[in-house]
Enzyme design. Structure first.
Site, short mmCIF file in Angstrom:
data_model
loop_
_atom_site.label_atom_id
_atom_site.label_comp_id
_atom_site.label_asym_id
_atom_site.label_seq_id
_atom_site.Cartn_x
_atom_site.Cartn_y
_atom_site.Cartn_z
N TYR A 118 0.89 -1.35 -0.42
CA TYR A 118 0.04 -0.25 0.19
C TYR A 118 1.19 1.78 -0.17
O TYR A 118 2.34 1.59 0.10
CB TYR A 118 -0.88 0.48 1.69
N ARG B 76 8.47 3.71 -4.69
CA ARG B 76 8.48 2.28 -4.27
C ARG B 76 7.46 1.83 -3.77
O ARG B 76 7.71 0.67 -3.70
CB ARG B 76 7.92 3.63 -2.43
N ARG C 208 -8.24 -21.24 -0.43
CA ARG C 208 -7.35 -21.41 0.16
C ARG C 208 -5.82 -21.55 0.28
O ARG C 208 -5.87 -22.74 0.93
CB ARG C 208 -7.76 -21.43 1.48
N HIS D 129 -1.51 -21.08 0.91
CA HIS D 129 -0.46 -20.21 0.98
C HIS D 129 0.67 -19.52 -0.19
O HIS D 129 0.64 -18.66 -0.40
CB HIS D 129 0.63 -20.83 2.01
N LYS E 33 6.67 -1.68 1.78
CA LYS E 33 5.82 -1.31 2.31
C LYS E 33 4.30 -2.57 2.16
O LYS E 33 3.53 -2.27 1.56
CB LYS E 33 5.10 0.10 2.25
N GLU F 115 12.91 2.50 14.22
CA GLU F 115 11.74 3.52 13.75
C GLU F 115 10.39 3.38 14.53
O GLU F 115 10.64 3.17 15.29
CB GLU F 115 11.21 3.65 12.13
N LEU G 172 11.59 1.03 6.93
CA LEU G 172 10.29 1.46 5.93
C LEU G 172 11.40 2.81 5.67
O LEU G 172 11.99 4.03 5.85
CB LEU G 172 9.38 2.08 6.16
#
Ligand code: PLP
Length: 294
Positions: A41, A60, A108, A110, A156, A189, A213
Site C-alpha cells: 500500500y 516505492r 485458500r 499459501h 510497505k 523507527e 521503511l
C-alpha cells in the site's frame, strides 16, 4: 459521509477503475490481502488537489510490488486513476490510500495462485490537518516499545499487526507514537513514522539499509537538509541513550515534521520543540509552497 463537527468528511473510492463511495466497496473474503496480508500500500498527501511527492510514492510502490512478486499492475493506468478520483471528488486537502493485493483465488492456499488478478483499490478522503498542525507546534509524547516486526520492513506491506499493537500501546499511554527497539536496545523507527534525533550538534537517523521503511518524508528531509544548513548522518540510537539527546522528531506523510517532547513519560531532549526541528519544519513547508506554486 462521516460528519466530524461541522466538517463533512467525504471519501471516494476507485476499485479497479470504477468510482464509488468508499462505503460501497466490497472485497471478496477470498482476497489474499484479507486472508494473508498479501498486499502492499501507499498513503499520499494531497495539497490543494495535487498529490504531493507522487513520483516518489509510485517508485516505492513499484519496489514493494516487485519485492513480493505481484506482477501485472499497470502503474501508468493506476496513476491516471489517482488523478481521476481526485478530480471526480473535487478534493483539495486530502489523503490518498492505495492498496494492491495479489487478488482472489480458490481454494485458500499459501503459495501464489496460478492465476489471479491483482486487486487495485484507491480511495481519496478529505483531510483535516487542524489537530496535527497543533501537535506540530506543541510537540507530542511517545513511548518506546519492542520492535516485533518481520525482517522485511523495507516493503510497505499491509502486514501491520506489530505496528498496530505498538501504536495501540502508545495511545493507551496518551502518546502519539511508539519508538520501536530491537532486543539489543537499538531504536529502528516508529510504528508509522521515521525518526531523527539531534545529538552533539549533529542530526542523525537510522540508515535505510537497517530494515526500516524508507520513508518518503524522511528522504525529503535528507534532501532538504542542506537548505537548513544541517548535516544528517546515519547512526544508531539506543534506548539507554535517549537521555543524552538534544532533540527528536518524527516524520511521515501526514505528520510531516513532528517534534517529540516526551519519551516514556520523561521530557525528551529539552522538553519542547528544538531549533533544528523548527528549522526543518520551515524548510518542509517551504518545499510544499514551492510545489504548489510550480
Ligand atoms: N515508517 C513506517 C513503519 C511507516 O508505516 C511509515 C508510514 O506509514 C513511515 C515510516 C513514514 O513514511 P512516509 O514518510 O513515506 O509516510
Amino acid at each position: 459521509l462521516l460528519t466530524l463537527g461541522v466538517f463533512a468528511m467525504r471519501a471516494l473510492a476507485n476499485l479497479l477503475g470504477q468510482l464509488m463511495p468508499l462505503e460501497d466497496v466490497k472485497v471478496s473474503a477470498l482476497d489474499r490481502g484479507f486472508l494473508f496480508g498479501d498486499a502492499v500500500y501507499e498513503v499520499v498527501r494531497v495539497f490543494q488537489g495535487k498529490p504531493w511527492l507522487e513520483e516518489e510514492h509510485f517508485q516505492r510502490l513499484a519496489r514493494s510490488l516487485e519485492a513480493i512478486r505481484i506482477g501485472g499492475v499497470d502503474l501508468v493506468r493506476l496513476r491516471r486513476r489517482v488523478h481521476e478520483t481526485i478530480e471526480a471528488g473535487q478534493f483539495r486537502e486530502a489523503t490518498l490510500y492505495l492498496q494492491i493485493t495479489r487478488g482472489t483465488s480458490m481454494p485458500r492456499r499459501h503459495a501464489f495462485p496460478m492465476q489471479a488478478t491483482p486487486l487495485e483499490l484507491i480511495w481519496v478522503e478529505d483531510y483535516d490537518d487542524t489537530a496535527t498542525a497543533a501537535a506540530r507546534r506543541s510537540g507530542v509524547g511517545v513511548i518506546t516499545h519492542p520492535d516485533l516486526r518481520w525482517h522485511r520492513c523495507g516493503i510497505k506491506s499491509t502486514n501491520l499487526l506489530a505496528n498496530v499493537l505498538a501504536n495501540q500501546a502508545a495511545h493507551e499511554a496518551d502518546c502519539s507514537e511508539a519508538l520501536l527497539y530491537l532486543p539489543d536496545g537499538t531504536l529502528t523507527e516508529a510504528s508509522h513514522s521515521s525518526f531523527f534525533w539531534v545529538q552533539d550538534d549533529a542530526v542523525w537517523t537510522t540508515p535505510s539499509r537497517d530494515n526500516i521503511l524508507p520513508g518518503i518524508t524522511r528522504a525529503l528531509i535528507l534532501n532538504l537538509a542542506k537548505r537548513a544548513n544541517v548535516t544528517i548522518r546515519g547512526g544508531h540510537l539506543r534506548r539507554d541513550d535517549l537521555s543524552k539527546i538534544a532533540e527528536l522528531f518524527l516524520t511521515g506523510t501526514t505528520s510531516e515534521v513532528l517534534p517529540v517532547v516526551r519519551i516514556d513519560g520523561k521530557p525528551g531532549g529539552r522538553g519542547d520543540p528544538g531549533p533544528v526541528t523548527r528549522k526543518l519544519q520551515e524548510v518542509y513547508s517551504q518545499a510544499v509552497r514551492e510545489f504548489l506554486a510550480g
